[in-house]
Design a protein around this motif. Structure first.
Motif, short mmCIF file in Angstrom:
data_model
loop_
_atom_site.label_atom_id
_atom_site.label_comp_id
_atom_site.label_asym_id
_atom_site.label_seq_id
_atom_site.Cartn_x
_atom_site.Cartn_y
_atom_site.Cartn_z
N PHE A 56 0.85 -1.20 0.00
CA PHE A 56 0.00 0.00 0.00
C PHE A 56 0.88 1.24 0.00
O PHE A 56 1.21 1.79 1.04
N LEU A 57 1.24 1.69 -1.19
CA LEU A 57 2.08 2.87 -1.34
C LEU A 57 1.25 4.15 -1.50
O LEU A 57 1.76 5.25 -1.34
N PHE A 58 -0.03 3.96 -1.81
CA PHE A 58 -0.95 5.07 -2.01
C PHE A 58 -2.26 4.77 -1.30
O PHE A 58 -2.64 3.61 -1.15
N CYS A 59 -2.96 5.79 -0.91
CA CYS A 59 -4.25 5.62 -0.25
C CYS A 59 -5.28 5.10 -1.26
O CYS A 59 -5.43 5.68 -2.34
N PRO A 60 -5.98 4.02 -0.92
CA PRO A 60 -6.99 3.51 -1.85
C PRO A 60 -8.22 4.41 -1.96
O PRO A 60 -8.99 4.29 -2.89
N ARG A 61 -8.39 5.34 -1.03
CA ARG A 61 -9.55 6.24 -1.08
C ARG A 61 -9.24 7.50 -1.89
O ARG A 61 -9.96 7.84 -2.81
N CYS A 62 -8.13 8.20 -1.55
CA CYS A 62 -7.88 9.49 -2.19
C CYS A 62 -6.66 9.50 -3.11
O CYS A 62 -6.45 10.46 -3.84
N GLY A 63 -5.86 8.43 -3.09
CA GLY A 63 -4.71 8.33 -3.97
C GLY A 63 -3.45 9.02 -3.48
O GLY A 63 -2.43 9.01 -4.17
N ALA A 64 -3.50 9.59 -2.28
CA ALA A 64 -2.32 10.28 -1.74
C ALA A 64 -1.19 9.29 -1.50
O ALA A 64 -1.42 8.14 -1.12
N SER A 65 0.03 9.74 -1.71
CA SER A 65 1.21 8.92 -1.45
C SER A 65 1.29 8.64 0.05
O SER A 65 1.01 9.51 0.88
N HIS A 66 1.67 7.40 0.39
CA HIS A 66 1.77 7.02 1.80
C HIS A 66 3.21 7.16 2.26
O HIS A 66 4.10 6.51 1.70
N PRO A 67 3.48 7.97 3.28
CA PRO A 67 4.86 8.20 3.69
C PRO A 67 5.50 7.05 4.47
O PRO A 67 6.71 7.01 4.61
N HIS A 68 4.69 6.10 4.96
CA HIS A 68 5.22 5.02 5.81
C HIS A 68 4.70 3.66 5.37
O HIS A 68 3.98 2.99 6.12
#
Length: 177
Positions: free
Chosen positions: A9-21
């Protein structure tokens, strides 16, 4: 190479934002606050016993574990009870109809599917069926079966460690381990 599901999960499945952790549990999106806990999924396994007190082992026709032995079973679908999933899986894989069940054990497991590892909680039941003489395998999933009191020859060829442990527990209960 295998990867824990939470690391995918590198990106949020809801909004598509990059995941920092990536890999942190739970997944929390810093932008929309979507949260995913990656809890274990449930799976069932049936230790189907015939009138001669032998156990049904089935040989897997596909990966994971192609060519190795296991127990009829699989994942619990959304909206199903554990017992419904157990009956459905045994029916789908062997066309056997369960008449009685008894919980044998539960066991945490990891399921590696195409390199992505998910956490699973396996629930193993001792099962009695209406007519053990009429096993019909689902050929896309299974290619052989045997009624046996498994020894090391079968235990060493089990597709999943959790299945092997459940069979060993069953053997211990019988006093044959």
């Amino acid at each position: 190479m295998t990867t824990a599901i939470e690391n995918t999960f590198l990106f949020c499945p809801r909004c598509g934002a990059s995941h920092p952790h990536p890999g942190k549990i739970p997944f929390r999106c810093p932008k929309c606050e979507f949260t995913l806990f990656f809890g274990p999924v449930a799976a069932v396994g049936g230790l189907v016993v015939d009138d001669h007190e032998r156990l049904l082992l089935v040989r897997r026709a596909r990966d994971p574990g192609k060519g190795l032995w296991g127990l009829p079973g699989g994942f619990v679908d959304a909206g199903e009870t554990i017992e419904e999933a157990l009956s459905r899986e045994i029916d789908e894989e062997t066309e056997l109809q369960i008449t009685a069940t008894e919980l044998l054990m539960t066991f945490p497991n990891q399921y590696n599917y195409k390199g992505v590892v998910s956490q699973v909680i396996d629930l193993f039941y001792i099962c009695r069926v209406a007519d053990s003489s009429k096993v019909t395998l689902e050929p896309s999933e299974l290619d052989d079966f045997v009624w046996t009191v498994p020894g090391a020859d079968y235990l060493d060829e089990m597709a999943f460690d959790s299945n092997r442990r459940a069979v060993q527990r069953w053997l211990e209960q019988r006093g044959t381990a």
